[in-house]
Design an enzyme around this catalytic site. Structure first.
Site, short mmCIF file in Angstrom:
data_model
loop_
_atom_site.label_atom_id
_atom_site.label_comp_id
_atom_site.label_asym_id
_atom_site.label_seq_id
_atom_site.Cartn_x
_atom_site.Cartn_y
_atom_site.Cartn_z
CG HIS A 15 11.03 -5.74 -21.23
ND1 HIS A 15 11.13 -4.97 -20.91
CD2 HIS A 15 12.49 -5.88 -22.75
CE1 HIS A 15 11.87 -3.87 -21.22
NE2 HIS A 15 12.37 -4.40 -22.40
CD GLU A 47 16.86 -6.38 -21.59
OE1 GLU A 47 17.33 -5.65 -22.54
OE2 GLU A 47 15.19 -5.81 -21.57
C1 PEP Z 1 14.78 -2.85 -23.50
O1 PEP Z 1 13.45 -2.71 -24.55
O2 PEP Z 1 14.99 -4.29 -23.30
C2 PEP Z 1 16.13 -2.42 -23.55
C3 PEP Z 1 17.24 -2.53 -23.52
O3 PEP Z 1 15.70 -1.06 -23.92
P1 PEP Z 1 17.12 0.29 -23.90
O4 PEP Z 1 18.05 -0.56 -25.59
O5 PEP Z 1 16.10 1.05 -24.46
O6 PEP Z 1 17.97 0.33 -23.03
#
Ligand code: PEP
Length: 250
Positions: A96, A168
Site C-alpha cells: 500500500h 492506486e
Molecule cells: C486506500 O487507502 O487504499 C485508499 C484508496 O484510500 P482513499 O479511498 O481514502 O483514497
C-alpha cells in the site's frame, strides 16, 4: 452483474467492537450477490472480530493490511502471515502506498511479503501506483511495471489464482482527487500487459483505488478494465459502503 470486487481498507480505524458492529450492520444491509466479492482489511487488532462477524458469508473475505515476510521472530510490532491467518485472515494487502512512502517499504520487501502470503495459501492484493511527480514526468507505467516485477517475482503455477492487483495512484489516495475512469483504464491495460509478460496464465483482477466514493464509483466500474475498487475513507461508514458495493447492480 459481471464479477466485481469491492475492498475496504480501514487503515488505522475501527477497534474490535466497532469493527464487529460495522460488519454486522453492513452485512444485513448488503446481502450476497452472485459474482460480487467483498473484502475487509481491518487493523491487525480487529482482524479476529471482523472475521468472526463475517463467518458464514461466502462472498466476504477478511485480510490484513500488511504482513512481515518472516513467519515468526523478533520483529516487535509486526504481524506475520501465520499470526494474521490465525486471526481469520485469508489474504493481505501488500505495498500500500502508505507502507511504501510513509514506512519506507522497498519494492524488494513487497516481493518477499507476496511470497510469504502465497506460500501460506493466502491471497495477496499487491498495490502499485505512481506519485504525482512521477505522473507529471510520464513515469506512471514505468513505476507500475517496476513495482509489479518486484512484487510478483517468482510467482508461478496455481499461486497466480491468489493474486489481485490494486492500481492506486498515490496522488489520489485520501486527497479527493481521482484518476478519470479512462485514465485509470489505460493504466490497467498496461498492468494487464505486464501481468501477461510475467506469465500470469489467466485474467488477474485489477482494482482501482484512490478517492473512490458514491459519486464516482459507477463511472469507474463502468470501465471493463476495472474489476473492482479498493476504498479507504468512503468505506468507514456502513450505510455509505453498502451503497458503494451496490453500484454494480444499479
Ligand atoms: C486506500 O487507502 O487504499 C485508499 C484508496 O484510500 P482513499 O479511498 O481514502 O483514497
Amino acid at each position: 452483474m459481471r464479477p466485481l470486487i469491492y475492498a475496504a481498507n480501514w487503515k488505522m480505524h475501527l477497534p474490535p467492537a466497532e469493527a464487529r458492529g460495522f460488519a454486522q450492520a453492513f452485512l444485513s444491509a448488503a446481502p450476497p450477490v452472485p459474482g460480487r466479492t467483498l473484502w475487509f482489511f481491518p487493523s491487525a487488532v480487529s482482524l479476529e472480530a471482523t472475521a468472526q462477524a463475517c463467518k458464514g458469508r461466502q462472498d466476504v473475505r477478511v485480510g490484513a493490511q500488511d504482513v512481515h515476510w518472516e513467519p515468526k521472530g523478533a520483529f516487535t510490532g509486526a504481524t506475520s502471515v501465520p499470526l494474521a491467518k490465525g486471526a481469520g485472515a485469508v489474504g493481505a494487502l501488500v505495498g500500500h502506498s502508505e507502507r511504501r512512502h510513509v514506512f519506507g517499504e522497498t519494492d524488494q520487501e513487497t516481493g518477499q511479503k507476496v511470497q510469504a502470503i502465497l506460500q501460506s495459501g493466502l491471497t495477496a492484493m499487491l498495490c502499485v501506483g505512481e506519485k504525482l511527480a512521477e505522473r507529471e514526468a510520464n513515469q506512471t507505467e514505468a513505476v507500475c511495471i517496476r513495482q509489479l516485477r518486484a512484487g510478483l517475482a517468482g510467482v508461478a503455477g496455481e499461486a497466480w489464482g491468489r493474486v489481485l492487483i490494486a492500481y492506486e495512484p498515490v496522488w489520489a489516495i485520501g486527497t479527493g482527487k481521482n484518476a478519470t475512469p479512462a485514465d485509470a483504464a489505460a493504466v490497467h491495460g498496461a498492468i494487464r500487459l505486464e501481468l501477461a509478460r510475467l506469465g500470469a496464465p489467466e485474467r488477474i483482477p485489477v482494482l482501482y483505488g484512490g478517492s473512490v466514493n458514491k459519486g464516482n464509483v459507477r463511472a469507474l466500474i463502468g470501465e471493463p478494465e476495472i474489476d473492482g475498487v479498493l476504498v479507504g475513507g468512503a468505506s468507514l461508514d456502513p450505510a455509505g459502503w453498502a451503497e458503494i458495493v451496490a453500484s454494480g447492480l444499479l
